[in-house]
Design an enzyme around this catalytic site. Structure first.
Site, PDB file in Angstrom:
ATOM      1  N   CYS A   2       0.844  -1.182   0.000  1.00  0.00           N
ATOM      2  CA  CYS A   2       0.000   0.000   0.000  1.00  0.00           C
ATOM      3  C   CYS A   2       0.891   1.249   0.000  1.00  0.00           C
ATOM      4  CB  CYS A   2      -0.957   0.108   1.176  1.00  0.00           C
ATOM      5  SG  CYS A   2      -2.185  -1.193   1.208  1.00  0.00           S
ATOM      6  N   ARG A  27       3.954  -0.353  -4.753  1.00  0.00           N
ATOM      7  CA  ARG A  27       3.647  -0.869  -3.421  1.00  0.00           C
ATOM      8  C   ARG A  27       2.329  -1.628  -3.379  1.00  0.00           C
ATOM      9  NH1 ARG A  27       6.936   1.575   0.458  1.00  0.00           N
ATOM     10  NH2 ARG A  27       5.523   0.818   2.053  1.00  0.00           N
ATOM     11  N   TRP A  75      -2.787  -2.676  -1.744  1.00  0.00           N
ATOM     12  CA  TRP A  75      -2.541  -4.105  -1.884  1.00  0.00           C
ATOM     13  C   TRP A  75      -3.510  -4.743  -0.900  1.00  0.00           C
ATOM     14  CZ3 TRP A  75      -0.952  -8.307   1.107  1.00  0.00           C
ATOM     15  CH2 TRP A  75      -0.550  -9.438   0.395  1.00  0.00           C
ATOM     16  N   ASN A 101      -2.377   1.702   5.632  1.00  0.00           N
ATOM     17  CA  ASN A 101      -1.499   0.618   5.201  1.00  0.00           C
ATOM     18  C   ASN A 101      -1.266  -0.250   6.422  1.00  0.00           C
ATOM     19  OD1 ASN A 101       0.559  -1.014   4.237  1.00  0.00           O
ATOM     20  ND2 ASN A 101       2.133   0.580   4.362  1.00  0.00           N
ATOM     21  N   GLY A 102      -1.489  -1.566   6.290  1.00  0.00           N
ATOM     22  CA  GLY A 102      -1.278  -2.464   7.427  1.00  0.00           C
ATOM     23  C   GLY A 102      -2.520  -3.280   7.711  1.00  0.00           C
ATOM     24  N   GLU A 485      17.163 -18.290  -6.752  1.00  0.00           N
ATOM     25  CA  GLU A 485      16.793 -16.923  -7.131  1.00  0.00           C
ATOM     26  C   GLU A 485      16.277 -16.904  -8.580  1.00  0.00           C
ATOM     27  OE1 GLU A 485      16.060 -14.251  -5.926  1.00  0.00           O
ATOM     28  OE2 GLU A 485      16.535 -12.624  -7.268  1.00  0.00           O
ATOM     29  N   LYS A 489      12.482 -15.629  -9.625  1.00  0.00           N
ATOM     30  CA  LYS A 489      12.238 -14.563 -10.609  1.00  0.00           C
ATOM     31  C   LYS A 489      11.257 -15.053 -11.672  1.00  0.00           C
ATOM     32  CE  LYS A 489      13.499 -11.701  -8.919  1.00  0.00           C
ATOM     33  NZ  LYS A 489      14.294 -11.403  -7.767  1.00  0.00           N
ATOM     34  N   GLU A 492       7.627 -15.346 -10.224  1.00  0.00           N
ATOM     35  CA  GLU A 492       6.908 -14.100  -9.920  1.00  0.00           C
ATOM     36  C   GLU A 492       6.669 -13.246 -11.155  1.00  0.00           C
ATOM     37  OE1 GLU A 492       8.885 -11.343  -7.242  1.00  0.00           O
ATOM     38  OE2 GLU A 492      10.828 -11.992  -7.941  1.00  0.00           O
ATOM     39  N   HIS A 508      17.905 -37.884  -5.605  1.00  0.00           N
ATOM     40  CA  HIS A 508      17.129 -38.344  -4.452  1.00  0.00           C
ATOM     41  C   HIS A 508      15.627 -38.146  -4.667  1.00  0.00           C
ATOM     42  CE1 HIS A 508      20.751 -39.124  -2.196  1.00  0.00           C
ATOM     43  NE2 HIS A 508      21.207 -37.930  -2.551  1.00  0.00           N
ATOM     44  N   LYS A 610       5.718  -4.488  -3.676  1.00  0.00           N
ATOM     45  CA  LYS A 610       7.044  -4.353  -3.091  1.00  0.00           C
ATOM     46  C   LYS A 610       6.851  -3.923  -1.641  1.00  0.00           C
ATOM     47  CE  LYS A 610      11.499  -3.074  -4.814  1.00  0.00           C
ATOM     48  NZ  LYS A 610      11.859  -4.375  -5.359  1.00  0.00           N
TER      49      LYS A 610
HETATM   50  C1  F6R Z   1      11.486 -10.990  -5.095  1.00  0.00           C
HETATM   51  C2  F6R Z   1      11.367  -9.952  -4.083  1.00  0.00           C
HETATM   52  C3  F6R Z   1      10.962 -10.356  -2.726  1.00  0.00           C
HETATM   53  C4  F6R Z   1      11.738  -9.555  -1.666  1.00  0.00           C
HETATM   54  C5  F6R Z   1      11.219  -9.898  -0.259  1.00  0.00           C
HETATM   55  C6  F6R Z   1      12.014  -9.190   0.813  1.00  0.00           C
HETATM   56  O1  F6R Z   1      11.899 -10.469  -6.314  1.00  0.00           O
HETATM   57  O2  F6R Z   1      11.552  -8.794  -4.354  1.00  0.00           O
HETATM   58  O3  F6R Z   1      11.107 -11.729  -2.522  1.00  0.00           O
HETATM   59  O4  F6R Z   1      13.086  -9.881  -1.778  1.00  0.00           O
HETATM   60  O5  F6R Z   1       9.879  -9.536  -0.175  1.00  0.00           O
HETATM   61  O6  F6R Z   1      11.918  -7.803   0.670  1.00  0.00           O
HETATM   62  P1  F6R Z   1      12.894  -6.835   1.447  1.00  0.00           P
HETATM   63  O7  F6R Z   1      14.254  -7.057   0.897  1.00  0.00           O
HETATM   64  O8  F6R Z   1      12.365  -5.463   1.181  1.00  0.00           O
HETATM   65  O9  F6R Z   1      12.813  -7.222   2.902  1.00  0.00           O
END
Ligand code: F6R
Length: 615
Positions: A2, A27, A75, A101-102, A485, A489, A492, A508, A610
């Site tokens: 948010c 966000r 969000w 937000n929250g 990783e 990627k 997502e 295994h 994010k």
């Molecule tokens: C994936 C991604 C998330 C963040 C995770 C932690 O591309 O961006 O998995 O890495 O939400 O976020 P931070 O680093 O802000 O704590």
């Protein structure tokens, strides 16, 4: 999670707020809305979906000019992403509006109480209860919105950033925060509130940090901060060290592409100024004394998602250099398993945003057990570094694409710096050995630049594989977190099934997944570590014999893998521990290109946001 913006000043407030929301849309993008005071009422405009829907609504039915406004991009947590659930929410008489937000954890009790008292609530959100509580509190406090906010906050449980406007105070915006971000932007004859400085960076780079359980009231001239009981508190002002151009796409189609391209600079900036003229590593912002660091007998890294994989990568280097046992744990699991933590434990909390609730809660748990906490963070003034004993900032600049890219590389670099610093202080490595490792790190911006040259080859590969149902990733040693990783990627961004395995684990069980044509990405370690290298070459042969389409990432000149590679991607030659910094780059590009080929929004993948500020 948010985005919130508030503004008071002489510009057209709603325009400033909508522009701020555009910069905060990463966000959350389930809905967007704005509110302005307008005579005896507040006027609200809000729409489900991305900000563009709100902009359309405002073009059809503009809000009046006003000196204050606030807005929200959502969000969704409580209630589906619909128009009625979109923020802002208003009280019974439409005289005040609030955004949030929250999560308000006691909202069901509050809502029942409000309804019993005759309030009429129309949405499914937890936030709407706050609007009605503010209505009563304003009445009780003679129309003092800031005092009403304090009274209401004292009744709320959970995490919240709240911002409110009232028709009776058209030149005032009031905000509050607990466990959720809110910063103040201090302008000339105007002031701002926002979840993130990106919202106001076009107008001012002077910001004020807000602490836990604080209420802020802004007018065009003043900023007043108190605790929840009205006590005025001291705040910390800071100057944001990046400008508006860093928050623009700069000619790229997506922020993610720009941020991938920025990685050499992000790594270089994170390394900048770390070596003293006599060749010693210096981390002057660390705030933990050398004596304290000598007392450490265990390291626990806590983080989520990509940051967790940065931690997994770092474990190999930290243990190798320092000989201190290092565990890496998902923040969301940490405090629920009664971890063994004491004063001699160093907890390293890695977080790009500095606001991730899972990591914040894990950090608090660690501090309650008296552990020393060191944050690795990319966001100045955010909660995680503020609540830590020490901080090392990654200087990646703002990351707007929801998928982490440049911050992963800089988190690995920051962890490595900490590992080397510990090795220096505890003398598990000689000074010249540390200097050699730092020198290798210093060469990484150029190596990352070279890794970016795989772009065209990866683009072609992504187009070829855009209809694949699944992609597997395998790696060994530090190649394993790289594989994890890469798979994250792809999930997502491309919404494809992707899974990563330690290559040695395939036999295994997971090898049963291999069928004709299944793409498998293999991260091959440099040849210097022969046992490691040869084992993975065998693994490639095993999967190829079963029909896998092998996409092999190996250092340039490694001709041992060519016979088994359907696609061979050449990586710059670097030491094993540093290979993640170059091997991750093609995998970021791969996910980004596959997402584009499948028509997905790369910067705003579905269901994500994010900065995850809920548990
Ligand atoms: C994936 C991604 C998330 C963040 C995770 C932690 O591309 O961006 O998995 O890495 O939400 O976020 P931070 O680093 O802000 O704590």
């Amino acid at each position: 999670m948010c985005g919130i913006v508030g503004y008071v000043g002489s510009s057209r407030a709603v325009d400033i707020v909508v522009e701020g929301l555009r910069r905060l849309e990463y966000r959350g993008y389930d809905s967007a809305g704005v509110a302005v005071p307008d005579g005896a009422r507040v006027r609200v405009s809000k729409r489900a979906g991305k900000l563009v829907n709100l902009e359309g609504a405002l073009a059809d039915d503009p809000l009046p000019a006003s000196s204050s406004a606030m807005g929200h991009t959502r969000w969704a947590t409580h209630g589906a992403p619909t128009d009625p659930n979109a923020h802002p929410h208003i009280d019974c008489h439409g005289r005040l509006a609030v955004v949030h937000n929250g999560i308000i954890e006691n909202f069901a009790t509050l809502r029942a109480e409000l309804e019993a008292a005759g309030h009429h609530l129309t949405s499914e959100t937890d936030t709407e209860a706050v609007a009605h509580l503010l209505e009563d509190a304003c009445e009780a406090s003679g129309g003092d919105l800031a005092e009403a906010m304090r009274q209401v906050c004292r009744r709320l449980e959970g995490a919240f950033t709240l911002v409110a406007v009232h028709a009776d105070a058209p030149d005032l915006v009031v905000g509050a925060r607990r466990n959720s971000p809110l910063v103040v932007g201090r302008g000339q004859g105007e002031n701002f509130l926002a979840s993130d400085v990106a919202a106001f960076i076009a107008y001012t780079r002077d910001a004020i940090e807000l602490g836990q359980d604080q209420v802020v009231a802004i007018t065009s001239a003043d900023v007043t901060v108190t605790d929840f009981y009205g006590q005025v508190v001291q705040t910390r002002e800071y100057h944001v060290d990046w400008d508006i151009s860093a928050a623009e796409k700069g000619g790229h189609d997506y922020f993610m592409l720009k941020e991938i391209a920025e990685q050499p600079k992000a790594v270089a900036d994170t390394l900048l100024g770390r070596l003293t003229p006599d060749g010693r590593l210096s981390l002057d912002e660390m705030r933990l004394s050398d004596d304290e660091l000598r007392e450490i007998d265990k390291i626990i890294i806590i983080a989520c998602g990509t940051a967790f994989y940065a931690g997994l990568t770092a474990k190999y280097a930290i243990e190798h250099w320092t000989r201190i046992p290092c565990e890496v744990e998902l923040s969301s699991e940490f405090r629920y398993r009664d971890p063994i933590v004491d004063r001699s434990t160093l907890v390293i909390a890695i977080s790009q945003s500095g606001e991730t609730m899972d990591t914040l809660m894990a950090l608090r748990h660690a501090r309650e057990q008296r552990a020393r906490v060191l944050a690795i963070c990319n966001t100045n003034g955010s909660t995680i570094p503020r609540e830590s004993d020490a901080v090392l900032y990654t200087h990646a600049g703002p990351e707007v694409g929801v998928a982490a890219t440049k911050t992963f590389l800089t988190q690995v670099v920051a962890c490595y710096l900490i590992g080397l610093y510990l090795a220096q202080v505890r003398e598990t490595k000689f000074g010249d050995e540390v200097a050699i490792e730092v020198d290798q790190l210093d060469r990484m911006p150029a190596a990352v630049e070279q890794a970016l040259e795989t772009m065209e080859q990866i683009r072609a590969l992504a187009r070829e594989l855009s209809d694949s149902k699944s992609v597997l990733f395998i790696g060994r040693h530090v190649g394993y977190p790289v594989a994890l990783e890469g798979a994250l990627k792809l999930k997502e961004l491309a919404y494809m099934h992707a899974e990563a395995f330690a290559a040695g684990e395939l036999k295994h069980g997971p090898i049963a997944l291999i069928e004709d044509g299944l793409p498998v990405v293999v991260v091959v370690p440099p040849r210097g570590r022969d046992a490691l290298h040869d084992k993975i070459v065998s693994n490639i042969q095993e999967i190829r014999a079963r029909g896998a389409r092998t996409i092999v990432l190996a250092e340039e000149g490694d001709d041992t893998v060519a016979p088994w590679s359907d696609t061979l991607i050449q990586l710059p030659k670097v030491p094993t521990l540093l290979q993640p910094l170059v091997a991750t780059v093609p995998l970021q590009i791969f996910a980004c290109e596959l997402a584009m080929a499948r028509g997905n929004d790369v910067d705003q993948p579905r269901n994500l946001a994010k900065s995850v500020t809920v548990e």
